[in-house]
Design a protein around this motif. Structure first.
Motif, PDB file in Angstrom:
ATOM      1  N   CYS A 164       0.823  -1.204   0.000  1.00 59.56           N
ATOM      2  CA  CYS A 164       0.000   0.000   0.000  1.00 59.56           C
ATOM      3  C   CYS A 164       0.862   1.262   0.000  1.00 59.56           C
ATOM      4  CB  CYS A 164      -0.923  -0.008   1.215  1.00 59.56           C
ATOM      5  SG  CYS A 164      -2.128   1.339   1.259  1.00 59.56           S
ATOM      6  N   SER A 165       2.038   1.190   0.599  1.00 60.22           N
ATOM      7  CA  SER A 165       2.933   2.352   0.611  1.00 60.22           C
ATOM      8  C   SER A 165       3.390   2.711  -0.793  1.00 60.22           C
ATOM      9  CB  SER A 165       4.153   2.075   1.500  1.00 60.22           C
ATOM     10  OG  SER A 165       5.081   1.198   0.859  1.00 60.22           O
ATOM     11  N   MET A 166       3.319   1.735  -1.701  1.00 58.90           N
ATOM     12  CA  MET A 166       3.723   1.978  -3.082  1.00 58.90           C
ATOM     13  C   MET A 166       2.527   2.170  -4.010  1.00 58.90           C
ATOM     14  SD  MET A 166       7.053  -0.509  -3.653  1.00 58.90           S
ATOM     15  CE  MET A 166       6.408  -2.044  -2.976  1.00 58.90           C
ATOM     16  N   ALA A 167       1.514   1.310  -3.869  1.00 56.61           N
ATOM     17  CA  ALA A 167       0.373   1.323  -4.795  1.00 56.61           C
ATOM     18  C   ALA A 167      -0.762   2.232  -4.343  1.00 56.61           C
ATOM     19  CB  ALA A 167      -0.146  -0.102  -4.990  1.00 56.61           C
ATOM     20  N   GLY A 168      -0.779   2.614  -3.063  1.00 51.99           N
ATOM     21  CA  GLY A 168      -1.876   3.439  -2.569  1.00 51.99           C
ATOM     22  C   GLY A 168      -3.199   2.702  -2.645  1.00 51.99           C
ATOM     23  N   GLY A 169      -4.217   3.353  -3.189  1.00 53.59           N
ATOM     24  CA  GLY A 169      -5.543   2.749  -3.270  1.00 53.59           C
ATOM     25  C   GLY A 169      -5.784   1.925  -4.514  1.00 53.59           C
TER      26      GLY A 169
ATOM     27  N   THR B 185       2.314   0.252 -10.393  1.00 56.71           N
ATOM     28  CA  THR B 185       3.038   0.586 -11.616  1.00 56.71           C
ATOM     29  C   THR B 185       4.501   0.869 -11.272  1.00 56.71           C
ATOM     30  OG1 THR B 185       2.609   2.962 -11.423  1.00 56.71           O
ATOM     31  CG2 THR B 185       0.948   1.650 -12.571  1.00 56.71           C
ATOM     32  N   ARG B 186       5.343   0.784 -12.278  1.00 57.44           N
ATOM     33  CA  ARG B 186       6.769   1.049 -12.045  1.00 57.44           C
ATOM     34  C   ARG B 186       6.980   2.470 -11.518  1.00 57.44           C
ATOM     35  NH1 ARG B 186      11.726  -0.929 -14.115  1.00 57.44           N
ATOM     36  NH2 ARG B 186      10.654  -2.273 -15.617  1.00 57.44           N
ATOM     37  N   SER B 187       6.298   3.441 -12.119  1.00 54.58           N
ATOM     38  CA  SER B 187       6.500   4.832 -11.700  1.00 54.58           C
ATOM     39  C   SER B 187       6.072   5.048 -10.252  1.00 54.58           C
ATOM     40  CB  SER B 187       5.720   5.784 -12.617  1.00 54.58           C
ATOM     41  OG  SER B 187       4.326   5.504 -12.580  1.00 54.58           O
ATOM     42  N   ALA B 188       4.956   4.420  -9.832  1.00 56.24           N
ATOM     43  CA  ALA B 188       4.498   4.542  -8.446  1.00 56.24           C
ATOM     44  C   ALA B 188       5.485   3.879  -7.500  1.00 56.24           C
ATOM     45  CB  ALA B 188       3.114   3.926  -8.287  1.00 56.24           C
ATOM     46  N   ALA B 189       6.018   2.725  -7.915  1.00 58.12           N
ATOM     47  CA  ALA B 189       6.990   2.014  -7.082  1.00 58.12           C
ATOM     48  C   ALA B 189       8.261   2.840  -6.917  1.00 58.12           C
ATOM     49  CB  ALA B 189       7.319   0.661  -7.707  1.00 58.12           C
ATOM     50  N   GLU B 190       8.756   3.383  -8.009  1.00 55.36           N
ATOM     51  CA  GLU B 190       9.993   4.163  -7.946  1.00 55.36           C
ATOM     52  C   GLU B 190       9.816   5.428  -7.109  1.00 55.36           C
ATOM     53  OE1 GLU B 190      12.046   2.835 -12.206  1.00 55.36           O
ATOM     54  OE2 GLU B 190      10.885   4.673 -12.079  1.00 55.36           O
ATOM     55  N   GLU B 191       8.662   6.072  -7.247  1.00 60.07           N
ATOM     56  CA  GLU B 191       8.399   7.286  -6.466  1.00 60.07           C
ATOM     57  C   GLU B 191       8.371   6.982  -4.974  1.00 60.07           C
ATOM     58  OE1 GLU B 191       4.872  10.665  -5.924  1.00 60.07           O
ATOM     59  OE2 GLU B 191       4.870   9.339  -7.672  1.00 60.07           O
ATOM     60  N   SER B 192       7.713   5.875  -4.613  1.00 62.38           N
ATOM     61  CA  SER B 192       7.627   5.504  -3.202  1.00 62.38           C
ATOM     62  C   SER B 192       8.977   5.037  -2.665  1.00 62.38           C
ATOM     63  CB  SER B 192       6.586   4.405  -3.009  1.00 62.38           C
ATOM     64  OG  SER B 192       6.516   4.004  -1.660  1.00 62.38           O
ATOM     65  N   LEU B 193       9.675   4.209  -3.438  1.00 60.83           N
ATOM     66  CA  LEU B 193      10.962   3.678  -2.994  1.00 60.83           C
ATOM     67  C   LEU B 193      11.989   4.791  -2.782  1.00 60.83           C
ATOM     68  CD1 LEU B 193      11.122   0.515  -5.287  1.00 60.83           C
ATOM     69  CD2 LEU B 193      10.856   0.546  -2.795  1.00 60.83           C
ATOM     70  N   ALA B 194      11.860   5.872  -3.540  1.00 60.28           N
ATOM     71  CA  ALA B 194      12.761   7.013  -3.350  1.00 60.28           C
ATOM     72  C   ALA B 194      12.544   7.637  -1.967  1.00 60.28           C
ATOM     73  CB  ALA B 194      12.527   8.056  -4.443  1.00 60.28           C
ATOM     74  N   LYS B 195      11.302   7.594  -1.484  1.00 61.23           N
ATOM     75  CA  LYS B 195      11.005   8.125  -0.147  1.00 61.23           C
ATOM     76  C   LYS B 195      11.560   7.200   0.938  1.00 61.23           C
ATOM     77  CE  LYS B 195       6.748  10.379  -1.672  1.00 61.23           C
ATOM     78  NZ  LYS B 195       5.268  10.408  -1.560  1.00 61.23           N
ATOM     79  N   TRP B 196      11.603   5.899   0.633  1.00 61.07           N
ATOM     80  CA  TRP B 196      12.103   4.942   1.619  1.00 61.07           C
ATOM     81  C   TRP B 196      13.536   5.273   2.033  1.00 61.07           C
ATOM     82  CZ3 TRP B 196      10.655  -0.865   0.714  1.00 61.07           C
ATOM     83  CH2 TRP B 196       9.267  -0.985   0.511  1.00 61.07           C
TER      84      TRP B 196
ATOM     85  N   PHE C 249       9.871   6.188   4.912  1.00 61.35           N
ATOM     86  CA  PHE C 249       8.966   5.082   4.622  1.00 61.35           C
ATOM     87  C   PHE C 249       7.593   5.324   5.238  1.00 61.35           C
ATOM     88  CE2 PHE C 249       6.805   1.269   6.088  1.00 61.35           C
ATOM     89  CZ  PHE C 249       6.549   0.666   4.865  1.00 61.35           C
ATOM     90  N   GLN C 250       7.575   5.769   6.502  1.00 62.59           N
ATOM     91  CA  GLN C 250       6.301   5.994   7.169  1.00 62.59           C
ATOM     92  C   GLN C 250       5.493   7.089   6.481  1.00 62.59           C
ATOM     93  OE1 GLN C 250       6.138   6.167  11.406  1.00 62.59           O
ATOM     94  NE2 GLN C 250       7.585   4.517  11.729  1.00 62.59           N
ATOM     95  N   ALA C 251       6.167   8.051   5.880  1.00 61.88           N
ATOM     96  CA  ALA C 251       5.468   9.091   5.122  1.00 61.88           C
ATOM     97  C   ALA C 251       4.810   8.478   3.888  1.00 61.88           C
ATOM     98  CB  ALA C 251       6.441  10.192   4.714  1.00 61.88           C
ATOM     99  N   ALA C 252       5.546   7.575   3.200  1.00 62.99           N
ATOM    100  CA  ALA C 252       4.991   6.898   2.029  1.00 62.99           C
ATOM    101  C   ALA C 252       3.818   6.005   2.434  1.00 62.99           C
ATOM    102  CB  ALA C 252       6.078   6.071   1.334  1.00 62.99           C
ATOM    103  N   LEU C 253       3.959   5.328   3.576  1.00 61.62           N
ATOM    104  CA  LEU C 253       2.897   4.451   4.068  1.00 61.62           C
ATOM    105  C   LEU C 253       1.653   5.259   4.420  1.00 61.62           C
ATOM    106  CD1 LEU C 253       1.815   1.734   5.018  1.00 61.62           C
ATOM    107  CD2 LEU C 253       2.985   2.112   7.208  1.00 61.62           C
ATOM    108  N   ALA C 254       1.838   6.383   5.094  1.00 63.53           N
ATOM    109  CA  ALA C 254       0.706   7.234   5.469  1.00 63.53           C
ATOM    110  C   ALA C 254      -0.018   7.751   4.229  1.00 63.53           C
ATOM    111  CB  ALA C 254       1.187   8.403   6.320  1.00 63.53           C
ATOM    112  N   GLN C 255       0.752   8.114   3.226  1.00 59.07           N
ATOM    113  CA  GLN C 255       0.157   8.610   1.981  1.00 59.07           C
ATOM    114  C   GLN C 255      -0.638   7.494   1.284  1.00 59.07           C
ATOM    115  OE1 GLN C 255       2.928  10.536  -0.670  1.00 59.07           O
ATOM    116  NE2 GLN C 255       1.518  10.494  -2.392  1.00 59.07           N
TER     117      GLN C 255
END
Length: 220
Positions: A132-137, A142-153, A165-171
């Motif tokens: 969920c931290s990567m895909a949201g709802g 998608t690759r772009s969503a994964a890369e955007e989230s992983l950059a926050k990790w 990571f917790q910011a990405a998870l909260a989002q």
């Protein structure tokens, strides 16, 4: 079947009450009856502990090592048709070699990825939260969503950042919850139109829908 040809009918007020009950019950049960919850009950610190053991490259989660073709269209939210939407790689797009398209990854495929399979005994609810931290709802990652989230990790660096990571998870959890809340709100709003079609709330909803449809027609 014994009631199929019955002449028994409900009084109007009972029929309306039943309709409301059915609609609201479905809206509440659908997102909680064994479906994806984003591991909402798992504390963020516990999820972060698991995520800290995972790699921060998209290819570790089921994507090809080299990026493929992508499209501007994103996966739908789970509450708004996403649960039944086919992945982009299963769609037929004219003049496109679909074998070269960057896939959309499901949670089940995420669990089968090389990175996640290396985790021993990880709780599935916690892994839902990681996803969920990567895909949201969305049902798909998608690759772009994964890369955007992983950059926050990693907070832009190489070392895992629990705060990032917790910011990405909260989002991600917020996106999931807001989508379902909007679906429920709209569903209840339409149900209220059945009960009291002349009350201010249904009339306001009707005006909002008419305005939205008007803007959609203008954009076509």
């Amino acid at each position: 079947d014994e009631f199929a040809n019955s002449d028994v009918t409900l009084p109007t007020h009972m029929s309306r009450s039943f309709a409301i009950f059915a609609v609201v019950a479905l809206a509440i049960v659908v997102p909680t009856a064994g479906l994806f919850t984003g591991g909402v009950k798992v504390p963020a610190a516990e999820v972060a502990s698991i995520a800290s053991k995972l790699p921060t490259t998209a290819s570790s989660y089921g994507f090809p090592s080299q990026p493929g073709l992508t499209f501007s269209k994103s996966p739908k939210h789970r509450a708004w048709g996403g649960e039944t939407e086919p992945p982009v790689q299963a769609k037929a797009i004219p003049n496109v070699d679909m074998s070269k398209v960057d896939p959309w990854i499901t949670f089940e495929e995420f669990l089968e990825s090389s990175a996640v399979k290396k985790l021993k005994g990880a709780d599935e609810d916690a892994l839902q939260a990681v996803y969920c931290s990567m895909a949201g709802g969305s049902r798909y990652l998608t690759r772009s969503a994964a890369e955007e989230s992983l950059a926050k990790w990693t907070d832009g660096g190489k070392k895992f950042s629990e705060q990032g990571f917790q910011a990405a998870l909260a989002q991600g959890r917020t996106d999931l919850a807001v989508g379902w809340a909007g679906f429920l709100l709209l569903t209840v709003g339409f149900a209220s139109c059945i009960v009291a079609p002349t009350s201010p709330a249904p009339q306001a909803l009707e005006k909002l829908v008419d305005t939205a449809l008007g803007k959609l027609a203008e954009s076509l």
